[in-house]
Scaffold this motif. Structure first.
Motif, PDB file in Angstrom:
ATOM      1  N   CYS A 284       0.838  -1.247   0.121  1.00 19.04           N
ATOM      2  CA  CYS A 284      -0.086  -0.108  -0.075  1.00 19.04           C
ATOM      3  C   CYS A 284       0.788   1.270  -0.175  1.00 19.04           C
ATOM      4  CB  CYS A 284      -0.840  -0.084   1.467  1.00 19.04           C
ATOM      5  SG  CYS A 284      -2.094  -0.863   1.118  1.00 19.04           S
ATOM      6  N   SER A 285       2.241   0.969   0.595  1.00 12.69           N
ATOM      7  CA  SER A 285       2.996   2.643  -0.069  1.00 12.69           C
ATOM      8  C   SER A 285       2.970   2.869  -1.476  1.00 12.69           C
ATOM      9  CB  SER A 285       4.312   2.181   0.423  1.00 12.69           C
ATOM     10  OG  SER A 285       4.980   0.882  -0.128  1.00 12.69           O
ATOM     11  N   LYS A 286       3.577   3.969  -1.242  1.00 13.82           N
ATOM     12  CA  LYS A 286       3.774   4.943  -2.721  1.00 13.82           C
ATOM     13  C   LYS A 286       5.278   4.499  -3.749  1.00 13.82           C
ATOM     14  CE  LYS A 286       1.158   8.726  -1.424  1.00 13.82           C
ATOM     15  NZ  LYS A 286       0.326  10.305  -1.365  1.00 13.82           N
ATOM     16  N   VAL A 287       5.522   3.991  -3.326  1.00 11.64           N
ATOM     17  CA  VAL A 287       6.884   4.140  -3.353  1.00 11.64           C
ATOM     18  C   VAL A 287       7.183   2.269  -3.276  1.00 11.64           C
ATOM     19  CG1 VAL A 287       9.397   4.342  -3.822  1.00 11.64           C
ATOM     20  CG2 VAL A 287       8.051   6.097  -3.075  1.00 11.64           C
ATOM     21  N   ILE A 288       7.128   1.347  -4.416  1.00  8.65           N
ATOM     22  CA  ILE A 288       7.663   0.240  -4.307  1.00  8.65           C
ATOM     23  C   ILE A 288       8.921   0.420  -4.776  1.00  8.65           C
ATOM     24  CG2 ILE A 288       6.759  -2.021  -5.025  1.00  8.65           C
ATOM     25  CD1 ILE A 288       3.732  -1.319  -4.676  1.00  8.65           C
ATOM     26  N   ASP A 289       9.930  -1.212  -4.909  1.00  4.43           N
ATOM     27  CA  ASP A 289      10.841  -1.770  -4.911  1.00  4.43           C
ATOM     28  C   ASP A 289      10.716  -2.534  -5.803  1.00  4.43           C
ATOM     29  OD1 ASP A 289      13.198  -2.244  -5.496  1.00  4.43           O
ATOM     30  OD2 ASP A 289      14.262  -3.033  -3.910  1.00  4.43           O
ATOM     31  N   PRO A 290      11.049  -2.994  -7.049  1.00  7.98           N
ATOM     32  CA  PRO A 290      10.539  -3.969  -8.055  1.00  7.98           C
ATOM     33  C   PRO A 290      11.208  -4.758  -7.493  1.00  7.98           C
ATOM     34  CG  PRO A 290      11.218  -2.294  -9.348  1.00  7.98           C
ATOM     35  CD  PRO A 290      11.295  -1.842  -8.340  1.00  7.98           C
TER      36      PRO A 290
ATOM     37  N   LEU B   2      -6.769 -14.274  -3.495  1.00  8.63           N
ATOM     38  CA  LEU B   2      -6.820 -13.538  -4.422  1.00  8.63           C
ATOM     39  C   LEU B   2      -5.592 -12.200  -3.547  1.00  8.63           C
ATOM     40  CD1 LEU B   2      -9.886 -12.499  -5.765  1.00  8.63           C
ATOM     41  CD2 LEU B   2      -8.613 -13.262  -6.788  1.00  8.63           C
ATOM     42  N   ILE B   3      -5.294 -12.642  -2.219  1.00 11.11           N
ATOM     43  CA  ILE B   3      -3.629 -11.910  -1.586  1.00 11.11           C
ATOM     44  C   ILE B   3      -2.238 -12.746  -2.631  1.00 11.11           C
ATOM     45  CG2 ILE B   3      -2.171 -11.775   0.106  1.00 11.11           C
ATOM     46  CD1 ILE B   3      -5.010 -12.095   1.316  1.00 11.11           C
ATOM     47  N   VAL B   4      -2.494 -13.529  -3.509  1.00  8.69           N
ATOM     48  CA  VAL B   4      -1.326 -13.780  -3.931  1.00  8.69           C
ATOM     49  C   VAL B   4      -1.042 -13.080  -5.457  1.00  8.69           C
ATOM     50  CG1 VAL B   4      -0.280 -16.055  -5.022  1.00  8.69           C
ATOM     51  CG2 VAL B   4      -1.183 -16.250  -3.042  1.00  8.69           C
ATOM     52  N   TYR B   5      -1.941 -12.846  -5.982  1.00  8.99           N
ATOM     53  CA  TYR B   5      -1.929 -12.073  -6.743  1.00  8.99           C
ATOM     54  C   TYR B   5      -2.407 -10.603  -7.328  1.00  8.99           C
ATOM     55  CZ  TYR B   5      -3.285 -16.607  -8.485  1.00  8.99           C
ATOM     56  OH  TYR B   5      -3.703 -17.574  -8.730  1.00  8.99           O
ATOM     57  N   LEU B   6      -1.513  -9.920  -5.673  1.00  2.00           N
ATOM     58  CA  LEU B   6      -1.634  -8.745  -5.889  1.00  2.00           C
ATOM     59  C   LEU B   6       0.027  -8.221  -6.168  1.00  2.00           C
ATOM     60  CD1 LEU B   6      -3.357  -8.284  -2.549  1.00  2.00           C
ATOM     61  CD2 LEU B   6      -4.025  -7.357  -4.570  1.00  2.00           C
ATOM     62  N   GLU B   7       0.429  -9.298  -6.135  1.00  2.00           N
ATOM     63  CA  GLU B   7       2.353  -8.783  -6.241  1.00  2.00           C
ATOM     64  C   GLU B   7       1.964  -8.598  -8.229  1.00  2.00           C
ATOM     65  OE1 GLU B   7       1.935 -11.636  -4.221  1.00  2.00           O
ATOM     66  OE2 GLU B   7       1.544 -10.250  -2.927  1.00  2.00           O
ATOM     67  N   ARG B   8       1.498  -9.517  -8.431  1.00  2.00           N
ATOM     68  CA  ARG B   8       1.259  -8.959 -10.023  1.00  2.00           C
ATOM     69  C   ARG B   8       0.827  -7.981 -10.931  1.00  2.00           C
ATOM     70  NH1 ARG B   8      -0.088 -16.179 -10.677  1.00  2.00           N
ATOM     71  NH2 ARG B   8       1.389 -16.422  -9.452  1.00  2.00           N
ATOM     72  N   GLU B   9      -0.308  -7.986 -10.044  1.00  2.00           N
ATOM     73  CA  GLU B   9      -0.952  -6.985 -10.376  1.00  2.00           C
ATOM     74  C   GLU B   9      -0.444  -5.456 -10.092  1.00  2.00           C
ATOM     75  OE1 GLU B   9      -4.854  -4.287  -9.176  1.00  2.00           O
ATOM     76  OE2 GLU B   9      -5.057  -6.725  -8.687  1.00  2.00           O
TER      77      GLU B   9
ATOM     78  N   GLY C 247       1.486  -0.720 -11.777  1.00  2.00           N
ATOM     79  CA  GLY C 247       1.663  -0.268 -10.643  1.00  2.00           C
ATOM     80  C   GLY C 247       0.962  -0.155  -9.344  1.00  2.00           C
ATOM     81  N   PRO C 248       1.359   0.958  -8.455  1.00  2.00           N
ATOM     82  CA  PRO C 248       1.216   0.958  -7.086  1.00  2.00           C
ATOM     83  C   PRO C 248      -0.402   1.215  -6.854  1.00  2.00           C
ATOM     84  CG  PRO C 248       2.660   2.581  -7.470  1.00  2.00           C
ATOM     85  CD  PRO C 248       2.053   1.742  -8.561  1.00  2.00           C
ATOM     86  N   ALA C 249      -0.784   0.206  -5.855  1.00  2.00           N
ATOM     87  CA  ALA C 249      -2.027  -0.479  -5.750  1.00  2.00           C
ATOM     88  C   ALA C 249      -3.298   0.781  -5.652  1.00  2.00           C
ATOM     89  CB  ALA C 249      -2.485  -1.551  -4.208  1.00  2.00           C
ATOM     90  N   TYR C 250      -2.332   2.054  -4.540  1.00  2.00           N
ATOM     91  CA  TYR C 250      -3.481   3.329  -4.246  1.00  2.00           C
ATOM     92  C   TYR C 250      -3.960   4.151  -5.688  1.00  2.00           C
ATOM     93  CZ  TYR C 250       0.034   6.631  -5.575  1.00  2.00           C
ATOM     94  OH  TYR C 250       1.330   7.233  -6.404  1.00  2.00           O
TER      95      TYR C 250
ATOM     96  N   TYR D  32     -11.957   2.909  -2.545  1.00  2.00           N
ATOM     97  CA  TYR D  32     -12.445   3.130  -1.844  1.00  2.00           C
ATOM     98  C   TYR D  32     -13.174   4.558  -1.411  1.00  2.00           C
ATOM     99  CZ  TYR D  32      -9.621  -0.102   0.930  1.00  2.00           C
ATOM    100  OH  TYR D  32      -9.042  -1.733   0.602  1.00  2.00           O
ATOM    101  N   PRO D  33     -12.458   5.685  -2.714  1.00  2.00           N
ATOM    102  CA  PRO D  33     -13.254   7.234  -2.557  1.00  2.00           C
ATOM    103  C   PRO D  33     -14.171   6.898  -3.274  1.00  2.00           C
ATOM    104  CG  PRO D  33     -10.881   7.407  -3.351  1.00  2.00           C
ATOM    105  CD  PRO D  33     -11.255   5.986  -3.008  1.00  2.00           C
ATOM    106  N   VAL D  34     -14.290   5.945  -4.630  1.00  2.00           N
ATOM    107  CA  VAL D  34     -15.407   6.167  -4.961  1.00  2.00           C
ATOM    108  C   VAL D  34     -16.784   5.707  -3.640  1.00  2.00           C
ATOM    109  CG1 VAL D  34     -16.590   4.964  -7.177  1.00  2.00           C
ATOM    110  CG2 VAL D  34     -14.505   5.852  -7.495  1.00  2.00           C
ATOM    111  N   GLU D  35     -16.561   4.130  -3.275  1.00  2.00           N
ATOM    112  CA  GLU D  35     -17.206   3.425  -2.708  1.00  2.00           C
ATOM    113  C   GLU D  35     -17.707   4.786  -1.153  1.00  2.00           C
ATOM    114  OE1 GLU D  35     -15.453  -0.020  -1.165  1.00  2.00           O
ATOM    115  OE2 GLU D  35     -15.699  -0.752  -3.347  1.00  2.00           O
ATOM    116  N   GLN D  36     -17.136   5.443  -0.691  1.00  2.00           N
ATOM    117  CA  GLN D  36     -17.535   6.270  -0.285  1.00  2.00           C
ATOM    118  C   GLN D  36     -18.294   7.907  -0.217  1.00  2.00           C
ATOM    119  OE1 GLN D  36     -13.051   8.260   1.348  1.00  2.00           O
ATOM    120  NE2 GLN D  36     -12.894   6.418   2.870  1.00  2.00           N
ATOM    121  N   TYR D  37     -18.095   7.491  -1.272  1.00  2.00           N
ATOM    122  CA  TYR D  37     -19.067   8.971  -2.023  1.00  2.00           C
ATOM    123  C   TYR D  37     -20.218   8.607  -2.892  1.00  2.00           C
ATOM    124  CZ  TYR D  37     -20.895  12.513  -4.996  1.00  2.00           C
ATOM    125  OH  TYR D  37     -21.619  13.361  -5.646  1.00  2.00           O
TER     126      TYR D  37
END
Length: 129
Positions: A20-26, A58-65, A70-73, A78-83
């Motif tokens: 969930c961080s903004k910078v991810i080391d490949p 599905l957690i296993v596939y998060l790295e591939r995604e 690019g980064p998950a954030y 979440y913003p759309v669901e909150q609205y």
């Protein structure tokens, strides 16, 4: 909670913190792919099989995604669901949901516009200090 269960859950929290961080080391992503498989195996030892549905898998596939997109954030809903929750609160008539939402939304926008307009107006007859 037993220490082994706490350790597995803590490792899962660290995993989500990294993805969930903004910078991810490949280079770290390859390590995370192996790490999440180990974490899920550890958790399978302590939780019942009914705990593990497709969403846990599905957690296993998060790295591939993250590697592909690019980064998950940047892709979170979440913003759309909150609205959508805010719009859902606008419903008064369950038989005409869209109409009810539109009426309340327009009323809210009108009140916001009027209040901003009134703040900008210059009062007549009152001396300025």
């Amino acid at each position: 909670m037993p220490n082994k269960v706490r350790h597995g859950i803590t490792r899962m929290c660290f995993f989500f913190n990294i993805i969930c961080s903004k910078v991810i080391d490949p280079v770290k992503l390859d390590e995370l792919e192996n790490e999440v498989a180990i974490i899920l195996c550890q958790l399978e030892m302590y939780f019942s099989p009914s705990f593990f549905d497709i969403m846990v898998h599905l957690i296993v596939y998060l790295e591939r995604e993250i590697k592909c997109c690019g980064p998950a954030y940047l892709r979170w809903m979440y913003p759309v669901e909150q609205y959508m929750e805010i719009l859902k609160g606008y419903t008064n008539n369950i038989h005409h949901l869209e109409t009810s939402i539109v009426e309340r939304y327009i009323a809210k926008e009108t009140i916001k516009f009027c209040s901003e307009y009134i703040e900008k107006t210059k009062l007549v007859g009152l001396p300025e200090s």
